[in-house]
Design a protein around this motif. Structure first.
Motif, PDB file in Angstrom:
ATOM      1  N   ALA B 319       0.839  -1.203   0.000  1.00  0.00           N
ATOM      2  CA  ALA B 319       0.000   0.000   0.000  1.00  0.00           C
ATOM      3  C   ALA B 319       0.873   1.253   0.000  1.00  0.00           C
ATOM      4  O   ALA B 319       0.623   2.196  -0.755  1.00  0.00           O
ATOM      5  N   ILE B 320       1.916   1.241   0.814  1.00  0.00           N
ATOM      6  CA  ILE B 320       2.830   2.400   0.856  1.00  0.00           C
ATOM      7  C   ILE B 320       3.488   2.583  -0.511  1.00  0.00           C
ATOM      8  O   ILE B 320       3.534   3.672  -1.065  1.00  0.00           O
ATOM      9  N   PHE B 321       3.966   1.462  -1.071  1.00  0.00           N
ATOM     10  CA  PHE B 321       4.622   1.507  -2.381  1.00  0.00           C
ATOM     11  C   PHE B 321       3.699   2.142  -3.418  1.00  0.00           C
ATOM     12  O   PHE B 321       4.111   2.999  -4.194  1.00  0.00           O
ATOM     13  N   SER B 322       2.432   1.720  -3.397  1.00  0.00           N
ATOM     14  CA  SER B 322       1.505   2.171  -4.434  1.00  0.00           C
ATOM     15  C   SER B 322       1.187   3.657  -4.317  1.00  0.00           C
ATOM     16  O   SER B 322       0.773   4.279  -5.277  1.00  0.00           O
ATOM     17  N   LYS B 323       1.378   4.201  -3.122  1.00  0.00           N
ATOM     18  CA  LYS B 323       1.034   5.607  -2.906  1.00  0.00           C
ATOM     19  C   LYS B 323       2.264   6.518  -2.862  1.00  0.00           C
ATOM     20  O   LYS B 323       2.130   7.728  -2.706  1.00  0.00           O
ATOM     21  N   THR B 324       3.431   5.950  -2.959  1.00  0.00           N
ATOM     22  CA  THR B 324       4.643   6.762  -2.881  1.00  0.00           C
ATOM     23  C   THR B 324       5.070   7.140  -4.296  1.00  0.00           C
ATOM     24  O   THR B 324       5.181   6.279  -5.154  1.00  0.00           O
ATOM     25  N   VAL B 325       5.285   8.400  -4.501  1.00  0.00           N
ATOM     26  CA  VAL B 325       5.576   8.873  -5.855  1.00  0.00           C
ATOM     27  C   VAL B 325       6.891   8.274  -6.358  1.00  0.00           C
ATOM     28  O   VAL B 325       6.942   7.660  -7.423  1.00  0.00           O
ATOM     29  N   PRO B 327       9.189   5.606  -4.846  1.00  0.00           N
ATOM     30  CA  PRO B 327       9.479   4.729  -3.716  1.00  0.00           C
ATOM     31  C   PRO B 327      10.977   4.486  -3.577  1.00  0.00           C
ATOM     32  O   PRO B 327      11.701   4.449  -4.560  1.00  0.00           O
ATOM     33  N   MET B 328      11.395   4.386  -2.346  1.00  0.00           N
ATOM     34  CA  MET B 328      12.787   4.087  -2.020  1.00  0.00           C
ATOM     35  C   MET B 328      13.093   2.667  -2.506  1.00  0.00           C
ATOM     36  O   MET B 328      12.409   1.726  -2.169  1.00  0.00           O
ATOM     37  N   LEU B 329      14.090   2.520  -3.327  1.00  0.00           N
ATOM     38  CA  LEU B 329      14.496   1.183  -3.778  1.00  0.00           C
ATOM     39  C   LEU B 329      15.988   1.036  -3.546  1.00  0.00           C
ATOM     40  O   LEU B 329      16.799   1.477  -4.348  1.00  0.00           O
ATOM     41  N   GLU B 330      16.348   0.472  -2.411  1.00  0.00           N
ATOM     42  CA  GLU B 330      17.783   0.371  -2.135  1.00  0.00           C
ATOM     43  C   GLU B 330      18.319  -0.976  -2.607  1.00  0.00           C
ATOM     44  O   GLU B 330      17.560  -1.921  -2.808  1.00  0.00           O
ATOM     45  N   LYS B 331      19.609  -1.025  -2.806  1.00  0.00           N
ATOM     46  CA  LYS B 331      20.241  -2.291  -3.185  1.00  0.00           C
ATOM     47  C   LYS B 331      20.280  -3.168  -1.946  1.00  0.00           C
ATOM     48  O   LYS B 331      20.776  -2.758  -0.898  1.00  0.00           O
ATOM     49  N   ASP B 353      12.135   1.354   4.577  1.00  0.00           N
ATOM     50  CA  ASP B 353      10.904   1.050   3.850  1.00  0.00           C
ATOM     51  C   ASP B 353      10.768   2.022   2.677  1.00  0.00           C
ATOM     52  O   ASP B 353      11.662   2.832   2.419  1.00  0.00           O
ATOM     53  N   PHE B 354       9.640   1.968   1.975  1.00  0.00           N
ATOM     54  CA  PHE B 354       9.529   2.750   0.739  1.00  0.00           C
ATOM     55  C   PHE B 354       9.436   4.247   0.995  1.00  0.00           C
ATOM     56  O   PHE B 354       9.570   5.054   0.097  1.00  0.00           O
ATOM     57  N   GLU B 355       9.163   4.633   2.244  1.00  0.00           N
ATOM     58  CA  GLU B 355       9.124   6.060   2.576  1.00  0.00           C
ATOM     59  C   GLU B 355      10.436   6.507   3.209  1.00  0.00           C
ATOM     60  O   GLU B 355      10.508   7.544   3.845  1.00  0.00           O
ATOM     61  N   ASN B 356      11.456   5.631   3.065  1.00  0.00           N
ATOM     62  CA  ASN B 356      12.791   5.914   3.585  1.00  0.00           C
ATOM     63  C   ASN B 356      12.848   5.922   5.114  1.00  0.00           C
ATOM     64  O   ASN B 356      13.710   6.547   5.707  1.00  0.00           O
ATOM     65  N   GLN B 357      11.881   5.262   5.743  1.00  0.00           N
ATOM     66  CA  GLN B 357      11.916   5.125   7.198  1.00  0.00           C
ATOM     67  C   GLN B 357      12.789   3.922   7.550  1.00  0.00           C
ATOM     68  O   GLN B 357      12.657   2.861   6.926  1.00  0.00           O
ATOM     69  N   PRO B 358      13.693   4.052   8.517  1.00  0.00           N
ATOM     70  CA  PRO B 358      14.562   2.913   8.854  1.00  0.00           C
ATOM     71  C   PRO B 358      13.779   1.765   9.508  1.00  0.00           C
ATOM     72  O   PRO B 358      12.842   1.990  10.262  1.00  0.00           O
ATOM     73  N   LEU B 359      14.170   0.550   9.157  1.00  0.00           N
ATOM     74  CA  LEU B 359      13.577  -0.638   9.768  1.00  0.00           C
ATOM     75  C   LEU B 359      14.585  -1.151  10.790  1.00  0.00           C
ATOM     76  O   LEU B 359      15.790  -1.111  10.537  1.00  0.00           O
ATOM     77  N   GLN B 360      14.108  -1.617  11.918  1.00  0.00           N
ATOM     78  CA  GLN B 360      15.042  -2.059  12.955  1.00  0.00           C
ATOM     79  C   GLN B 360      15.405  -3.538  12.803  1.00  0.00           C
ATOM     80  O   GLN B 360      16.559  -3.908  12.872  1.00  0.00           O
ATOM     81  N   THR B 361      14.390  -4.359  12.606  1.00  0.00           N
ATOM     82  CA  THR B 361      14.660  -5.812  12.523  1.00  0.00           C
ATOM     83  C   THR B 361      13.949  -6.384  11.299  1.00  0.00           C
ATOM     84  O   THR B 361      13.054  -5.781  10.737  1.00  0.00           O
ATOM     85  N   ALA B 362      14.396  -7.573  10.943  1.00  0.00           N
ATOM     86  CA  ALA B 362      13.728  -8.308   9.864  1.00  0.00           C
ATOM     87  C   ALA B 362      13.548  -9.745  10.331  1.00  0.00           C
ATOM     88  O   ALA B 362      14.432 -10.305  10.973  1.00  0.00           O
TER      89      ALA B 362
END
Lengths: 478, 422
Positions: B319-325, B327-331, B353-362
């Motif tokens: 949903a975030i991806f679809s609404k982000t003009v 989207p953040m796509l990192e390697k 994430d796609f809004e460039n917010q840092p993720l802590q864990t995966a």
């Protein structure tokens, strides 16, 4: 009173019926199984051999060459899939080269078109996945692939469209000759009989002639069928040299883009169509010798078929000692390839018999230019799909995901002449369940469609042979 | 009809239900959910047994109850549902062509697509059992559909090959249906099913489990009449002289599941050799940026609860991806494993994430190839150890879940590798 009764609805019997249906004759096809094409016709290598293999002076050799050449027109008439993709007999070493040369020379005597012995660089260019050790190959461009059961189904359907009758689930157990006529099973009267009973052709002939001079001893071949994901593994029909055991294992694409691998060749009892651990192991080892990276883990089905090996070594196609009784027996490999020519030969025998009786065969009746083609939804363009759905909303119900088969295709396969009566009968005709999930998803849906269209209870739906019920509920429970 | 969506979800099983309803929680996100069957819920509809929901809903539910909760949340949402609709193709990662029994040939456009097609069962061909080809041989899931949905009887004397969960569940189900279940044969020296299913479905009903055994022969001209099993050696080859025969009319196969990836392959998504699903990152994004995957299409799970959790994550990020003009796509960081593991998911890790917010864990999920009573899981980048943790009771039937600290991971584009040390 029938003019001719054909015993056996395999590819030979069906194509004979199709040819004879062009004349004003009363025809009946008798089949002991619950569908046509249930014997050797449904389980073989699905190849139309070019015709260089069988000896040039044998009936097998002559009819293979002739039959192969007839396939383009026949496929157009009966609307079954047929592609001339060519074959390669692979060889290595001097012994193989001699064997290939012999095949080549035999082929020349039969006028097989385009035969060539190709060198190492050429064959590896044509077939990048074969073992690097292969040094040369006999190339035969006219070899082709088809769907053998569809050839027989189409031929039966065509004959029935012209008025021929089909009697399923009927084993011929008695033939009596009274005067010039025959009475089959005490009830069916006919002026002539064509015995195309496959591995049982000797048993059938014995019913009328106690001093039968031939015997059929079946040989079993076992196969692997790989998922379409393996498609492209080989581009041609690949054989190994006859110096290998028998004709060796074949690896070939199928008409629908799968890969078929097999057969071995074992002497067995009649109707013994099982697979064995050892047999499949041998086929696997042979396949890996030909194509080392052969992805056998993509196997979706194993099966085996029996070939009718005649004691005489050659096809037996003749009016027997009993006037009006024609044997079409011992139709081993290349029976499928020769079948159109076998039917033509039988037509001429029938014509001779009619002339002898003073009731000339013919003139031919007006027949359709082709059988009504099946509509294979998955092969349509987008515009054609939209049109197909507009014409029949049941095309909007995709029953089989793997092969993209619609409910309308299944219903059509059931209601045509020589139509499907079983789960596998539907599968052979229009392919639901022939894909990678092998009917896991569509099986229950096809069972429901069969029950509804045939007006039977779900518990009466059979998978394959008579009595092979899919479900175990029984009808009395309801 | 407005055919333009922000998110299109393919498949209305547990993954699709959770992904669609989570995506639709974001205001202004228009979501379509496409299901080939006549009802939502997927395979859960034939799972009338309990054991679902302990993690996700903190209570024990039947499969049908679990599905019902997902269906209720879809019904309460703005999601457009297309039933009896088969997706034929997805083009350019956006255009979905489907054929619907009610709407005919339809094209939808989606800003992002979520693949949630689930998996299918391996059939007889994939295990190569010699013999005849009579009726009475079913994959366990197909038999389950006949019995639990169609209301049919599939057989009276049953043998089961494979001790996967569906095989175990069906051993109990067939017994309760009045059939006699003669035994379960498992090729491996251990079962790949959940321990609780071994206890509740076999031991409680005195159904024997033959470990290191396989079916070597099938007999019967019309309906199945008899099967033969044999013990196998260390290379899984049958040992002559160990054969046992069972007269039975039914053989159920529970010999593994394979992600249903016709569409993924058609789109030429990068596929993973171990999961046999598309390569995904921790945002559930595949190699094609607008295409996401979750649930059993990405890798076969052992609990639906994990499917729902993963699918919600997919729904949220899609949903975030679809609404982000832009989207953040990192390697991404690539995740590899040593030979001890049969599966790892996701195979790529991103730290934003796609809004460039840092993720802590995966969340990283792994499956071992054989059981271990105790072992160390070690994550390294080259020779540098990044994580080391002890795990007890590792078994192929139960995925290992670890939370990877993304802050401890190396820079983008690098590779980390998970090792098992005994």
């Amino acid at each position: 009173m029938f003019d001719w009764v054909i015993i056996g609805a395999g590819v030979s019997g069906a194509l004979i019926a199709q040819r004879l249906s062009a004349y004003p004759l009363k025809l009946l096809i008798i089949e002991k199984e619950n569908d046509v094409a249930c014997g050797a016709t449904k389980a073989n290598s699905a190849l139309i051999h070019a015709g260089y293999d069988a000896p040039f002076d044998s009936l097998r050799g002559r009819l293979n060459a002739e039959g192969n050449a007839m396939y383009d027109d026949l496929a157009e008439l009966l609307k079954f899939p047929f592609k001339r993709i060519g074959s390669l007999v692979l060889g290595v070493g001097a012994e193989d080269y001699t064997a290939l040369t012999k095949l080549y020379e035999n082929g020349l005597k039969l006028n097989i078109p385009g035969l060539k012995i190709l060198d190492q660089s050429r064959i590896h260019q044509m077939e990048p996945n074969i073992d690097p050790s292969f040094e040369y190959a006999l190339y035969a461009p006219t070899a082709g692939i088809t769907e053998p059961w569809e050839v027989a189904i189409a031929a039966c359907e065509y004959a029935m469209d012209q008025g021929a009758k089909l009697l399923l689930n009927t084993e011929v157990t008695e033939i009596v000759k009274i005067g010039e006529h025959f009475i089959i099973n005490g009830a069916i009267e006919t002026k002539g009989i064509i015995n195309a009973a496959g591995v049982h052709a000797d048993d059938i002939y014995r019913l009328i002639d106690g001093e039968i001079s031939f015997a059929i001893s079946p040989r079993r071949g076992e196969y692997f069928l790989l998922d379409k994901e393996a498609g492209g593994l080989v581009n041609h029909i690949l054989f190994t040299c006859p110096t290998y055991k028998g004709k060796g294992t074949i690896i070939a694409p199928t008409a629908h883009g799968n890969i078929i691998i097999g057969p071995n060749s074992e002497k067995v009892e009649k109707d013994y169509v099982n697979t064995t651990f050892e047999g499949l192991h041998d086929v696997k080892q042979n396949a890996l010798k030909m194509v080392p990276n052969c992805p056998l883990h993509l196997n979706i089905a194993n099966f085996s078929g029996v070939r009718a090996e005649p004691s005489t070594g050659d096809f037996i196609i003749e009016e027997s000692r009993i006037p009006g009784f024609i044997n079409v027996a011992g139709i081993k490999s290349p029976g499928l390839s020769a079948a159109p020519a076998i039917a033509k030969m039988v037509e001429s025998i029938v014509s001779d018999i009619h002339s002898r009786r003073g009731t000339a065969l013919g003139p031919m009746i007006q027949t359709p230019i082709s059988r009504r083609a099946r509509l294979h939804f998955s092969e349509l363009s987008e515009a054609e799909k939209i049109k197909a759905i507009a014409q029949d909303a049941k095309h909007a119900h995709i029953v089989c995901r793997c092969e993209q088969v619609t409910e309308a295709e299944i219903i059509d396969a059931i209601h045509r002449n020589a139509g499907a009566r079983t789960l596998n009968g539907v599968k052979r005709r229009v392919r639901p369940g022939a894909g990678r999930c092998q009917g896991g998803f569509c099986g229950p849906k096809v069972v429901a469609i069969l029950a509804r269209e045939l007006g039977i209870h779900r518990n009466e739906v059979e998978q394959e042979r008579k009595g092979s019920f899919v479900l175990s509920g029984g009808v009395q429970d309801e | 009809m407005n055919n333009k969506y922000d998110v299109i979800v393919v498949g209305g099983g547990p993954a699709g239900l959770a992904a669609a309803s989570e995506a639709a929680k974001n205001s202004g996100v228009r979501v379509a959910l496409i299901e080939r069957d006549a009802f939502l819920g997927g395979i859960l509809n034939q799972c009338i047994h309990t054991g679902f929901g302990l993690h996700h809903y903190k209570e024990e539910l039947t499969g049908t109850e679990y599905a019902h909760r997902g269906i209720m949340s879809i019904e309460a949402s703005s999601v457009d549902v297309y039933l009896e609709a088969m997706v034929m193709s997805i083009d350019e990662g956006h255009t979905v062509t489907l054929i619907s029994q009610t709407l005919g040939y339809v094209k939808l456009w989606g800003g992002a697509i979520i693949l949630a097609m689930g998996c299918r069962e391996r059939a007889r061909g994939s295990v190569i059992i010699p013999g005849t080809r009579p009726s009475g041989i079913f994959t366990a899931g197909t038999a389950q559909r006949y019995v639990n949905i169609e209301g049919d009887q599939v057989g009276k004397r049953v043998f089961i090959l494979g001790s996967g969960d569906i095989g175990l569940i069906m051993a109990r189900r067939m017994t309760l249906e009045g059939a006699q279940v003669l035994g379960v044969a498992e090729l491996m020296p251990f079962s790949s099913g959940l321990t609780r299913n071994i206890v509740q479905c076999l031991e409680d009903f005195d159904i024997p489990l033959f470990l290191s055994h396989t079916v070597v022969k099938i007999e019967g001209e019309t309906r199945l009449e008899q099967i033969t099993i044999a013990k196998v050696d260390a290379d899984y080859r049958p040992i002559s002289g160990t054969e046992k025969t069972f007269a039975c009319d039914t053989l159920l196969l529970s010999v593994g599941l394979i992600p249903e990836n016709e569409l993924s392959r058609q789109m030429a998504l990068e596929m993973h050799a171990l999961t046999r699903g598309p390569v995904i990152n921790n945002l559930m994004q595949t190699s094609m940026p607008s295409v996401f995957a979750c649930g059993n299409v990405a890798q076969v799970h052992d609990l639906v609860d994990h499917v729902s959790e993963e699918a919600e994550r997919a729904g949220k990020h899609t949903a975030i991806f679809s609404k982000t003009v832009v989207p953040m796509l990192e390697k991404a960081i690539t995740v590899e494993t040593d030979d001890a593991f049969g599966m790892v998911s996701p195979q790529k890790l991103v730290r934003f994430d796609f809004e460039n917010q840092p993720l802590q864990t995966a969340a990283l999920r792994l499956r071992v190839k054989k059981p271990y009573t105790s072992a160390w899981l070690v994550i390294k980048s080259g020779d540098v150890q990044l994580m080391r943790l002890r795990k007890n009771h590792l078994t192929p039937g139960e995925m290992v879940h670890i939370a990877v600290d993304l802050n401890a991971m190396p820079l983008e584009s690098e590779t980390i590798k998970v090792y098992l040390e005994v």
